[in-house]
Write a protein that holds these residues in place. Structure first.
Motif, short mmCIF file in Angstrom:
data_model
loop_
_atom_site.label_atom_id
_atom_site.label_comp_id
_atom_site.label_asym_id
_atom_site.label_seq_id
_atom_site.Cartn_x
_atom_site.Cartn_y
_atom_site.Cartn_z
N ARG A 225 0.82 -1.22 0.00
CA ARG A 225 0.00 0.00 0.00
C ARG A 225 0.85 1.26 0.00
NH1 ARG A 225 -2.37 3.61 -1.26
NH2 ARG A 225 -4.31 4.49 -0.46
N PHE A 226 1.91 1.28 0.79
CA PHE A 226 2.74 2.49 0.86
C PHE A 226 3.83 2.50 -0.20
CE2 PHE A 226 6.69 4.38 2.61
CZ PHE A 226 6.31 5.71 2.57
N LEU A 227 4.71 1.50 -0.20
CA LEU A 227 5.90 1.56 -1.04
C LEU A 227 5.57 1.32 -2.51
CD1 LEU A 227 8.91 2.01 -0.88
CD2 LEU A 227 9.23 -0.44 -0.56
N LEU A 228 4.84 0.25 -2.83
CA LEU A 228 4.53 -0.04 -4.22
C LEU A 228 3.67 1.05 -4.85
CD1 LEU A 228 4.50 -1.78 -6.72
CD2 LEU A 228 2.71 -3.19 -5.69
N THR A 229 2.68 1.52 -4.12
CA THR A 229 1.83 2.59 -4.64
C THR A 229 2.63 3.86 -4.90
OG1 THR A 229 -0.05 1.69 -3.40
CG2 THR A 229 -0.25 3.93 -4.23
N SER A 230 3.53 4.19 -3.97
CA SER A 230 4.34 5.41 -4.12
C SER A 230 5.31 5.29 -5.29
CB SER A 230 5.09 5.68 -2.82
OG SER A 230 4.21 5.85 -1.74
N LEU A 231 5.96 4.14 -5.42
CA LEU A 231 6.91 3.95 -6.51
C LEU A 231 6.22 3.92 -7.86
CD1 LEU A 231 9.30 1.25 -4.95
CD2 LEU A 231 9.72 3.70 -5.20
N SER A 232 5.03 3.33 -7.93
CA SER A 232 4.30 3.24 -9.20
C SER A 232 3.82 4.60 -9.68
CB SER A 232 3.11 2.30 -9.05
OG SER A 232 3.53 0.99 -8.74
N SER A 233 3.70 5.56 -8.78
CA SER A 233 3.30 6.91 -9.19
C SER A 233 4.46 7.69 -9.78
CB SER A 233 2.72 7.67 -8.00
OG SER A 233 3.72 7.93 -7.02
N ALA A 234 5.70 7.26 -9.48
CA ALA A 234 6.89 7.97 -9.96
C ALA A 234 7.58 7.23 -11.11
CB ALA A 234 7.88 8.17 -8.81
N MET A 235 7.24 5.97 -11.34
CA MET A 235 7.84 5.17 -12.41
C MET A 235 6.80 4.19 -12.91
SD MET A 235 10.27 2.63 -10.08
CE MET A 235 11.10 4.00 -9.24
N SER A 236 7.16 3.35 -13.85
CA SER A 236 6.22 2.34 -14.32
C SER A 236 5.92 1.35 -13.20
CB SER A 236 6.81 1.59 -15.52
OG SER A 236 7.97 0.87 -15.15
N TRP A 237 4.74 0.77 -13.25
CA TRP A 237 4.34 -0.12 -12.16
C TRP A 237 5.22 -1.37 -12.14
CZ3 TRP A 237 2.73 -5.16 -12.27
CH2 TRP A 237 2.40 -5.70 -13.52
N GLU A 238 5.76 -1.77 -13.30
CA GLU A 238 6.65 -2.93 -13.32
C GLU A 238 7.93 -2.66 -12.53
OE1 GLU A 238 5.38 -1.46 -15.96
OE2 GLU A 238 4.46 -2.91 -17.34
N LYS A 239 8.52 -1.49 -12.74
CA LYS A 239 9.73 -1.13 -11.99
C LYS A 239 9.42 -0.97 -10.50
CE LYS A 239 11.97 1.25 -15.87
NZ LYS A 239 12.49 2.55 -16.37
N GLY A 240 8.28 -0.38 -10.20
CA GLY A 240 7.88 -0.26 -8.81
C GLY A 240 7.67 -1.61 -8.15
N LEU A 241 7.12 -2.55 -8.93
CA LEU A 241 6.91 -3.90 -8.41
C LEU A 241 8.23 -4.59 -8.09
CD1 LEU A 241 5.06 -6.41 -7.95
CD2 LEU A 241 5.42 -6.94 -10.37
N LEU A 242 9.18 -4.52 -9.01
CA LEU A 242 10.47 -5.17 -8.80
C LEU A 242 11.22 -4.53 -7.63
CD1 LEU A 242 11.66 -5.67 -12.49
CD2 LEU A 242 10.68 -7.38 -10.95
N THR A 243 11.19 -3.20 -7.57
CA THR A 243 11.90 -2.50 -6.50
C THR A 243 11.31 -2.82 -5.13
OG1 THR A 243 12.41 -0.68 -8.02
CG2 THR A 243 12.66 -0.25 -5.68
#
Length: 297
Positions: A225-243
């Motif tokens: 909820r916090f990290l993946l959602t935040s990363l997906s708003s700044a990059m592609s959701w695939e990169k946010g998922l891996l990170t």
């Protein structure tokens, strides 16, 4: 997505005889504004390619991920907030909490029942403080379950069911690889296995409450909820998922289980991204942990 092209508009020019002396001096401006109107009607190839690339990424995101582009936290504070959680809550409580309990109880080694009850209490404290931290660092009201815009949420129960079947298959494959490389003993949590096998009813109940309720709720709130959602708003959701999955696996500080934890994080992240509802990954996480505990018996 339809890209609209703005057309330049040049006001009609009256005949010279119809212009009053007050506006006759402005006639010279028409020869200046017309070249600019021609320039504005020409599309730059670089802008066109960039627009197409952004459109492709957005369409790709909409095909699978329904996570909202806006987040309730300030983007510049994402890593500092996560750092506070990791170094002030997670590491001290999850990895140093039992030592503190043993010190106050004057016991060099905690018995299984005291150990699992202490872990349950420590995780509940970590969950409560984490929710307080994320609520107070949010710039607006936060719904911890809903991570997508209104009208885009998919069936979270279906997502959990599909994810559970895929997760078991994936973990089975990674378990074979880990067993071949590190041996079967290294792939198992021997402390949890001992509690499940030798513990009393209270110990077993606390163990299931810890690993099937409290721990999944804590980890899904933080890493999905916090990290993946935040990363997906700044990059592609695939990169946010891996990170986020890499961080999720690394936060367990378990080298022998890193591959499995990374795979689990990817499946949980996909489930959450596809449904837009944290209940899907939370249920999947709880079912997976329950299945793991039952397999230890």
């Amino acid at each position: 997505m339809i890209v609209a092209t703005l057309a330049s508009f040049t006001p009609p020019v009256k005949a010279a005889g119809e212009l009053s002396p007050r506006f006759s001096e402005l006639r010279g401006l028409s020869s200046i504004t017309r070249p600019y109107s021609l320039i504005s009607s020409v599309k730059c190839p670089c802008l066109k390619s960039r627009s197409s690339h952004e459109t492709t990424e957005l369409e790709s995101k909409e095909r699978f991920s329904v996570l909202a582009s806006g987040i309730p936290w300030e983007e510049r504070n994402i890593w500092s907030t996560f750092g506070v959680y990791m170094f002030c809550l997670h590491i001290p409580l999850s990895f140093g909490g039992l030592s503190i309990v043993a010190y106050f109880l004057h016991q060099p080694v905690l018995d299984p029942q005291t150990q699992v009850l202490s872990l349950l209490l420590l995780q509940m404290v970590e969950l409560a403080v984490t929710v307080f931290l994320l609520r107070n660092t949010a710039k607006s009201h936060i719904d911890f379950l809903k991570g997508c815009d209104s009208g885009k949420e998919r069936n979270w129960f279906l997502g959990s069911a599909l994810g559970f079947g895929f997760l078991l298959s994936l973990v089975f494959i990674t378990s074979i690889v880990v067993d071949k490389l590190l041996g079967s003993e290294a792939a198992n949590n021997m402390e949890v296995k001992k509690i499940v096998e030798e513990g009393e009813v209270v110990s077993r109940s606390a163990c299931f409450a810890l690993y099937c309720v409290v721990a999944p709720a804590l980890e899904e709130i933080v890493y999905r909820r916090f990290l993946l959602t935040s990363l997906s708003s700044a990059m592609s959701w695939e990169k946010g998922l891996l990170t986020s999955s890499l961080i999720f696996a690394g936060a367990h500080f378990s080298g022998e289980n890193f591959v499995q934890l990374f795979a689990v994080g990817c499946v949980l992240g996909c489930c959450y991204s596809w449904t837009g509802n944290l209940a899907s990954s939370l249920l999947l996480h709880s079912l997976y942990n329950a299945f793991t505990l039952l397999a230890l018996q």
